[in-house]
Write a protein that holds these residues in place. Structure first.
Motif, PDB file in Angstrom:
ATOM      1  N   LEU A   1      38.286 -12.616 -29.527  1.00 54.70           N
ATOM      2  CA  LEU A   1      37.229 -12.931 -28.563  1.00 54.70           C
ATOM      3  C   LEU A   1      37.492 -14.308 -27.980  1.00 54.70           C
ATOM      4  CD1 LEU A   1      34.511 -12.105 -27.326  1.00 54.70           C
ATOM      5  CD2 LEU A   1      33.413 -13.289 -29.212  1.00 54.70           C
ATOM      6  N   GLU A   2      37.579 -14.381 -26.661  1.00 52.26           N
ATOM      7  CA  GLU A   2      37.855 -15.647 -26.013  1.00 52.26           C
ATOM      8  C   GLU A   2      36.669 -16.586 -26.157  1.00 52.26           C
ATOM      9  OE1 GLU A   2      38.951 -14.853 -22.017  1.00 52.26           O
ATOM     10  OE2 GLU A   2      40.747 -13.720 -22.550  1.00 52.26           O
ATOM     11  N   ILE A   3      36.962 -17.876 -26.053  1.00 51.16           N
ATOM     12  CA  ILE A   3      35.946 -18.889 -26.316  1.00 51.16           C
ATOM     13  C   ILE A   3      35.025 -19.098 -25.122  1.00 51.16           C
ATOM     14  CG2 ILE A   3      37.208 -20.912 -25.479  1.00 51.16           C
ATOM     15  CD1 ILE A   3      36.286 -22.350 -28.055  1.00 51.16           C
ATOM     16  N   ASP A   4      35.322 -18.459 -23.984  1.00 49.26           N
ATOM     17  CA  ASP A   4      34.520 -18.718 -22.789  1.00 49.26           C
ATOM     18  C   ASP A   4      33.066 -18.297 -22.954  1.00 49.26           C
ATOM     19  OD1 ASP A   4      35.513 -16.006 -22.791  1.00 49.26           O
ATOM     20  OD2 ASP A   4      34.639 -15.810 -20.796  1.00 49.26           O
ATOM     21  N   SER A   5      32.786 -17.353 -23.856  1.00 52.60           N
ATOM     22  CA  SER A   5      31.397 -16.943 -24.061  1.00 52.60           C
ATOM     23  C   SER A   5      30.544 -18.113 -24.531  1.00 52.60           C
ATOM     24  CB  SER A   5      31.332 -15.806 -25.080  1.00 52.60           C
ATOM     25  OG  SER A   5      31.985 -14.661 -24.587  1.00 52.60           O
ATOM     26  N   ALA A   6      31.075 -18.896 -25.490  1.00 51.25           N
ATOM     27  CA  ALA A   6      30.356 -20.063 -25.968  1.00 51.25           C
ATOM     28  C   ALA A   6      30.344 -21.162 -24.912  1.00 51.25           C
ATOM     29  CB  ALA A   6      30.995 -20.580 -27.262  1.00 51.25           C
ATOM     30  N   PHE A   7      31.452 -21.326 -24.193  1.00 50.32           N
ATOM     31  CA  PHE A   7      31.527 -22.373 -23.178  1.00 50.32           C
ATOM     32  C   PHE A   7      30.493 -22.167 -22.081  1.00 50.32           C
ATOM     33  CE2 PHE A   7      36.015 -24.362 -23.581  1.00 50.32           C
ATOM     34  CZ  PHE A   7      35.660 -24.792 -24.839  1.00 50.32           C
ATOM     35  N   ILE A  88      26.022 -14.448 -26.331  1.00 54.89           N
ATOM     36  CA  ILE A  88      26.165 -14.668 -27.776  1.00 54.89           C
ATOM     37  C   ILE A  88      26.390 -13.348 -28.511  1.00 54.89           C
ATOM     38  CG2 ILE A  88      25.029 -15.564 -29.847  1.00 54.89           C
ATOM     39  CD1 ILE A  88      23.564 -17.527 -28.224  1.00 54.89           C
ATOM     40  N   SER A  89      25.899 -12.256 -27.938  1.00 53.29           N
ATOM     41  CA  SER A  89      26.043 -10.967 -28.595  1.00 53.29           C
ATOM     42  C   SER A  89      27.500 -10.581 -28.801  1.00 53.29           C
ATOM     43  CB  SER A  89      25.338  -9.881 -27.778  1.00 53.29           C
ATOM     44  OG  SER A  89      25.938  -9.746 -26.492  1.00 53.29           O
ATOM     45  N   ASN A  90      28.407 -11.155 -28.005  1.00 55.53           N
ATOM     46  CA  ASN A  90      29.833 -10.879 -28.201  1.00 55.53           C
ATOM     47  C   ASN A  90      30.311 -11.337 -29.572  1.00 55.53           C
ATOM     48  OD1 ASN A  90      30.083  -9.830 -25.609  1.00 55.53           O
ATOM     49  ND2 ASN A  90      30.550 -11.816 -24.723  1.00 55.53           N
ATOM     50  N   TYR A  91      29.669 -12.365 -30.116  1.00 50.56           N
ATOM     51  CA  TYR A  91      30.028 -12.858 -31.438  1.00 50.56           C
ATOM     52  C   TYR A  91      29.290 -12.104 -32.540  1.00 50.56           C
ATOM     53  CZ  TYR A  91      31.935 -16.862 -28.900  1.00 50.56           C
ATOM     54  OH  TYR A  91      32.650 -17.665 -28.048  1.00 50.56           O
ATOM     55  N   LEU A  92      28.148 -11.526 -32.212  1.00 51.92           N
ATOM     56  CA  LEU A  92      27.280 -10.926 -33.225  1.00 51.92           C
ATOM     57  C   LEU A  92      27.474  -9.430 -33.391  1.00 51.92           C
ATOM     58  CD1 LEU A  92      23.976 -12.793 -32.232  1.00 51.92           C
ATOM     59  CD2 LEU A  92      25.564 -13.401 -34.073  1.00 51.92           C
ATOM     60  N   LEU A  93      27.883  -8.744 -32.335  1.00 45.50           N
ATOM     61  CA  LEU A  93      27.989  -7.288 -32.376  1.00 45.50           C
ATOM     62  C   LEU A  93      29.335  -6.868 -32.953  1.00 45.50           C
ATOM     63  CD1 LEU A  93      26.774  -4.536 -31.666  1.00 45.50           C
ATOM     64  CD2 LEU A  93      27.845  -4.747 -29.402  1.00 45.50           C
ATOM     65  N   PHE A  94      29.291  -6.194 -34.097  1.00 46.05           N
ATOM     66  CA  PHE A  94      30.516  -5.756 -34.753  1.00 46.05           C
ATOM     67  C   PHE A  94      30.926  -4.382 -34.219  1.00 46.05           C
ATOM     68  CE2 PHE A  94      29.001  -8.866 -37.855  1.00 46.05           C
ATOM     69  CZ  PHE A  94      30.169  -9.567 -38.101  1.00 46.05           C
ATOM     70  N   ASN A  95      31.995  -4.360 -33.445  1.00 45.83           N
ATOM     71  CA  ASN A  95      32.576  -3.122 -32.942  1.00 45.83           C
ATOM     72  C   ASN A  95      34.096  -3.270 -32.925  1.00 45.83           C
ATOM     73  OD1 ASN A  95      33.057  -4.820 -30.772  1.00 45.83           O
ATOM     74  ND2 ASN A  95      31.399  -3.976 -29.527  1.00 45.83           N
ATOM     75  N   ASP A  96      34.794  -2.323 -32.332  1.00 38.20           N
ATOM     76  CA  ASP A  96      36.258  -2.376 -32.327  1.00 38.20           C
ATOM     77  C   ASP A  96      36.796  -3.598 -31.603  1.00 38.20           C
ATOM     78  OD1 ASP A  96      36.303  -0.080 -33.762  1.00 38.20           O
ATOM     79  OD2 ASP A  96      37.049   1.211 -32.162  1.00 38.20           O
ATOM     80  N   GLU A  97      36.043  -4.130 -30.650  1.00 40.17           N
ATOM     81  CA  GLU A  97      36.523  -5.263 -29.865  1.00 40.17           C
ATOM     82  C   GLU A  97      36.277  -6.602 -30.553  1.00 40.17           C
ATOM     83  OE1 GLU A  97      38.145  -4.909 -27.098  1.00 40.17           O
ATOM     84  OE2 GLU A  97      37.910  -2.727 -27.026  1.00 40.17           O
ATOM     85  N   TRP A  98      35.469  -6.620 -31.594  1.00 41.08           N
ATOM     86  CA  TRP A  98      35.063  -7.899 -32.190  1.00 41.08           C
ATOM     87  C   TRP A  98      36.256  -8.647 -32.762  1.00 41.08           C
ATOM     88  CZ3 TRP A  98      35.199 -10.522 -36.804  1.00 41.08           C
ATOM     89  CH2 TRP A  98      34.327 -11.614 -36.918  1.00 41.08           C
ATOM     90  N   GLY A  99      36.318  -9.950 -32.478  1.00 34.18           N
ATOM     91  CA  GLY A  99      37.323 -10.813 -33.085  1.00 34.18           C
ATOM     92  C   GLY A  99      38.749 -10.440 -32.760  1.00 34.18           C
ATOM     93  N   THR A 100      39.059 -10.280 -31.454  1.00 33.25           N
ATOM     94  CA  THR A 100      40.403  -9.858 -31.023  1.00 33.25           C
ATOM     95  C   THR A 100      40.885  -8.650 -31.825  1.00 33.25           C
ATOM     96  OG1 THR A 100      41.432 -11.531 -32.461  1.00 33.25           O
ATOM     97  CG2 THR A 100      41.104 -12.130 -30.169  1.00 33.25           C
ATOM     98  N   HIS A 101      40.051  -7.613 -31.785  1.00 30.40           N
ATOM     99  CA  HIS A 101      40.341  -6.298 -32.361  1.00 30.40           C
ATOM    100  C   HIS A 101      40.281  -6.275 -33.883  1.00 30.40           C
ATOM    101  CE1 HIS A 101      43.206  -6.359 -28.650  1.00 30.40           C
ATOM    102  NE2 HIS A 101      41.943  -6.272 -28.290  1.00 30.40           N
ATOM    103  N   ARG A 102      39.734  -7.315 -34.499  1.00 29.56           N
ATOM    104  CA  ARG A 102      39.571  -7.272 -35.950  1.00 29.56           C
ATOM    105  C   ARG A 102      38.644  -6.135 -36.363  1.00 29.56           C
ATOM    106  NH1 ARG A 102      41.179 -12.387 -35.165  1.00 29.56           N
ATOM    107  NH2 ARG A 102      42.106 -13.588 -36.883  1.00 29.56           N
ATOM    108  N   GLY A 103      37.616  -5.897 -35.562  1.00 34.41           N
ATOM    109  CA  GLY A 103      36.717  -4.792 -35.870  1.00 34.41           C
ATOM    110  C   GLY A 103      37.455  -3.466 -35.938  1.00 34.41           C
ATOM    111  N   TYR A 104      38.408  -3.262 -35.034  1.00 36.21           N
ATOM    112  CA  TYR A 104      39.213  -2.035 -35.029  1.00 36.21           C
ATOM    113  C   TYR A 104      40.078  -1.953 -36.279  1.00 36.21           C
ATOM    114  CZ  TYR A 104      42.683   1.387 -33.444  1.00 36.21           C
ATOM    115  OH  TYR A 104      43.500   2.478 -33.341  1.00 36.21           O
ATOM    116  N   ILE A 105      40.697  -3.072 -36.645  1.00 33.36           N
ATOM    117  CA  ILE A 105      41.541  -3.094 -37.842  1.00 33.36           C
ATOM    118  C   ILE A 105      40.713  -2.801 -39.088  1.00 33.36           C
ATOM    119  CG2 ILE A 105      43.117  -4.487 -39.226  1.00 33.36           C
ATOM    120  CD1 ILE A 105      43.627  -6.193 -36.738  1.00 33.36           C
ATOM    121  N   TRP A 106      39.566  -3.469 -39.200  1.00 35.66           N
ATOM    122  CA  TRP A 106      38.743  -3.313 -40.396  1.00 35.66           C
ATOM    123  C   TRP A 106      38.213  -1.893 -40.528  1.00 35.66           C
ATOM    124  CZ3 TRP A 106      35.440  -8.414 -39.745  1.00 35.66           C
ATOM    125  CH2 TRP A 106      36.310  -9.508 -39.878  1.00 35.66           C
TER     126      TRP A 106
END
Length: 239
Positions: A1-7, A88-106
């Protein structure tokens, strides 16, 4: 997830400049008070201390932050109120896209673990075999990537060394922290080493064990354990 959401939140906030100025003023005041306290004392007699009220306030702040974080995660992922929190929901919502595809891996790793035999669930698929486990399952994924690490040390250990291996690792870490608190709390060097291990263990939820960082964690763990050895008294590891 790019940092621009927080910026976007930080940069677009109109009171940002006043917050920065206020923090600088508080910092300057703290240094001024510290100087006024020390200037008439011999430095050898000076002992830094923090009042109980400050410690209690800091503890309350920590619990408020943790409680707020848990509430936000539950509200977004359980109650489905992601739209309430904007970017902020981009950081909170756990789906396949979360954390540069970490959600998909997990998700795929957990599904693979459920498909293991009881023996493999206990002992794992084997050290350094995470990529083999996910190779077929994620073949031709929409991201065009190969996943050879869970980017979560605990999930990675669960897949590769199983429930028993992960339980042994967690027992080792938890017992180290408990030992440092019980036998080394009077030694700031021991507590510093313990906190380094705690910080590493926290970030390990979303990262892999890099060769440049993990050996330092084991070194801090060794120093902390050394400081707690002896006749129940923490040794001066700092020396």
């Amino acid at each position: 997830l790019e940092i621009d959401s927080a910026f976007r939140i930080i940069v677009n906030y109109s009171g940002l400049l006043y917050i920065v100025i206020g923090l600088w003023l508080v910092t300057a005041l703290a240094y001024l008070l510290d100087y006024m306290t020390k200037k008439d004392k011999d430095i050898s007699d000076y002992k830094e201390s923090i009042g109980g009220g400050v410690r209690l306030a800091w503890l309350v702040i920590i619990f408020v932050i943790i409680g707020s974080g848990i509430f936000l995660l539950l509200d977004v992922n359980v109650n489905g109120n992601a739209e309430r929190y904007g970017v902020i929901s981009n950081y909170l919502l756990f789906n396949d896209e979360w954390g540069t595809h970490r959600g998909y891996i997990w998700r795929n790793a957990i599904e693979s673990f459920h498909a293991f035999s009881p023996f493999k669930k206990l002992f794992g698929f084997g050290p350094d075999t995470f990529g083999i486990v996910l190779l077929d399952k994620t073949k031709g994924n929409v991201y065009g990537e190969l996943f050879d690490n869970a980017h979560n040390e605990y999930l990675h250990y669960l897949i590769t060394v199983g429930i028993l291996g992960l339980a042994a690792y967690l027992t080792y870490l938890v017992s180290f922290v408990v030992r440092c608190i019980r036998r080394g709390c009077s030694n700031p060097c021991v507590i510093a080493a313990m906190m380094a291990v705690v910080c590493y263990s926290t970030q390990a939820f979303v990262n892999l064990n890099l060769p440049i960082a993990t050996p330092i964690m084991w070194l801090m763990l060794t120093l902390g354990a050394l400081g707690c050895s002896g006749n129940g008294q923490a040794k001066d590891v700092g020396n």
